[in-house]
Design an enzyme around this catalytic site. Structure first.
Site, mmCIF file in Angstrom:
data_model
loop_
_atom_site.group_PDB
_atom_site.id
_atom_site.type_symbol
_atom_site.label_atom_id
_atom_site.label_comp_id
_atom_site.label_asym_id
_atom_site.label_seq_id
_atom_site.Cartn_x
_atom_site.Cartn_y
_atom_site.Cartn_z
ATOM 1 N N ASP A 103 5.327 0.027 1.728
ATOM 2 C CA ASP A 103 4.522 0.848 1.094
ATOM 3 C C ASP A 103 4.143 1.991 1.991
ATOM 4 O OD1 ASP A 103 5.278 -0.395 -0.918
ATOM 5 O OD2 ASP A 103 3.133 -1.249 -1.531
ATOM 6 N N ALA A 139 8.238 -9.024 -2.967
ATOM 7 C CA ALA A 139 7.474 -9.590 -1.719
ATOM 8 C C ALA A 139 6.045 -9.929 -2.311
ATOM 9 C CB ALA A 139 7.475 -8.701 -0.524
ATOM 10 N N THR A 169 0.050 -7.155 -19.898
ATOM 11 C CA THR A 169 -0.982 -6.792 -18.952
ATOM 12 C C THR A 169 -1.652 -5.593 -19.350
ATOM 13 O OG1 THR A 169 0.135 -5.860 -17.090
ATOM 14 C CG2 THR A 169 -0.041 -8.245 -16.964
ATOM 15 N N ASP A 221 1.419 -7.399 -9.772
ATOM 16 C CA ASP A 221 2.061 -8.395 -8.842
ATOM 17 C C ASP A 221 1.302 -9.582 -8.573
ATOM 18 O OD1 ASP A 221 4.258 -6.637 -8.687
ATOM 19 O OD2 ASP A 221 3.645 -5.726 -6.962
ATOM 20 N N ASN A 256 -5.734 -13.135 -14.826
ATOM 21 C CA ASN A 256 -6.550 -12.001 -14.829
ATOM 22 C C ASN A 256 -7.663 -12.128 -13.777
ATOM 23 O OD1 ASN A 256 -5.696 -10.597 -17.234
ATOM 24 N ND2 ASN A 256 -7.024 -11.874 -18.737
#
Ligand code: ADP
Length: 294
Positions: free
Chosen positions: A14, A43, A212, A243, A267
């Site tokens: 990222d 990942a 979600t 994720d 959550n």
């Protein structure tokens, strides 16, 4: 007994830019900071499961480059089995270019080596899949690789969690192979809009869905929609919340929690994850989740 969770999916570096606002088309602005942070939905979900205490295995591909070596090492440092992470030559490790501004994130993913996680590659690891309690999949690798993993898991009666993200149109046959589908609200809307479903098929897909809903929590659809409420926290960076949720859900379901209990746990893990910068930065341990829930 350790819960064996195998994630078949993507590895991305990222490249994160923080800015006060989002530039308009053609505009250049000064950003505030830049970070390289190991990510990729696959990942990330493996790290989430491993942090919580799963015996996590990752099946995927990286480029034969610095990002690839760095991230394979990172996975190993998290205690994840990297025996099935293959360095591929002449292709870059996947990257995600992420901009965070005005409390939102915008993401471009370049798959690179992730496109080598094909059906053929996945087939080589049938034994690993067969020995798992659950497998977790996303859509940052080729769809034929995802489908093969689901077929193998079905054959060996291994639980299948498919996080249909980033969204793409999947066949009804493929969606029905999953035990659980975990779209966010946008992906769920796209998923239901995309298929030419009969009412019965739509219901069958919905029954598998755990949707979600950001800070609001997650909905399940066993007997009509039921919202399992989220936990209020000070959100710093929501990258990777989904994720963390998926890794935590897999961990909890592998321990034979029922769906509601697993959603509450996921959550809580998701809420903790948004309190720190970076997709993997805030992923909690089981002890941290237990403490948070007290
Ligand atoms: P995605 O990152 O895939 O878009 P969501 O934004 O729906 O997924 O977040 C996944 C889960 O993470 C939510 O269901 C919730 O449990 C948790 N979560 C996300 N954002 C927040 C937040 N701001 N506060 C508390 N929990 C959050």
């Amino acid at each position: 007994m350790k819960r064996k969770i195998t994630v078949i999916g993507s590895v991305n570096m990222d490249l994160v830019t923080l800015a006060d606002r989002t530039p308009k088309a053609g505009e250049t602005i000064l950003g505030k900071a830049f970070h390289t942070i190991p990510g990729g939905k696959g990942a990330n979900q493996a790290v989430a499961a491993a942090r919580l205490g799963a015996e996590a295995t990752f099946i995927g591909c990286v480029g034969d480059d610095d990002f690839g070596r760095l991230m394979t090492q990172r996975l190993q440092d998290e205690g994840i089995n990297i025996d099935y992470v293959k360095p591929v030559t002449h292709v870059s490790t996947g990257i995600a270019a992420i901009t965070i501004s005005e409390g939102d994130n915008r993401i471009i993913v370049v798959p690179g080596a992730n496109s080598h996680v094909t059906a053929e590659y996945v087939q080589k690891h049938e034994e690993v899949i067969a020995a798992s309690d659950a497998i977790v999949l996303q859509l940052e690798i080729p769809v034929d690789g995802v489908k093969k993993a689901m077929e193998l898991a079905r054959k060996h009666r291994v639980k299948i969690i498919l996080n249909p993200a980033p969204f793409q149109v999947l066949s009804k046959e493929m969606l029905l192979l999953a035990d659980y589908l975990t779209p966010n609200e946008h992906e769920q809307a796209e998923l239901l809009a995309a298929g030419n479903w009969t009412e019965a098929e739509r219901e069958e897909i919905l029954q598998k869905c755990i949707v979600t809903r950001g800070a609001a929590g997650a909905s399940i659809y066993q007997n009509g929609e039921k919202l399992i409420p989220g936990y209020p926290v000070e959100a710093v960076d929501t990258t990777g919340a989904g994720d963390t949720f998926n890794g935590a859900l897999a961990f909890s379901l592998s321990g034979n929690a029922d769906l509601e209990e697993a959603c509450r746990f996921a959550n809580a893990a998701g809420a903790l994850s948004v309190t720190k910068l970076g997709a993997q930065g805030g992923m909690p341990t089981s002890e941290e989740v237990a403490e948070f829930l007290q």
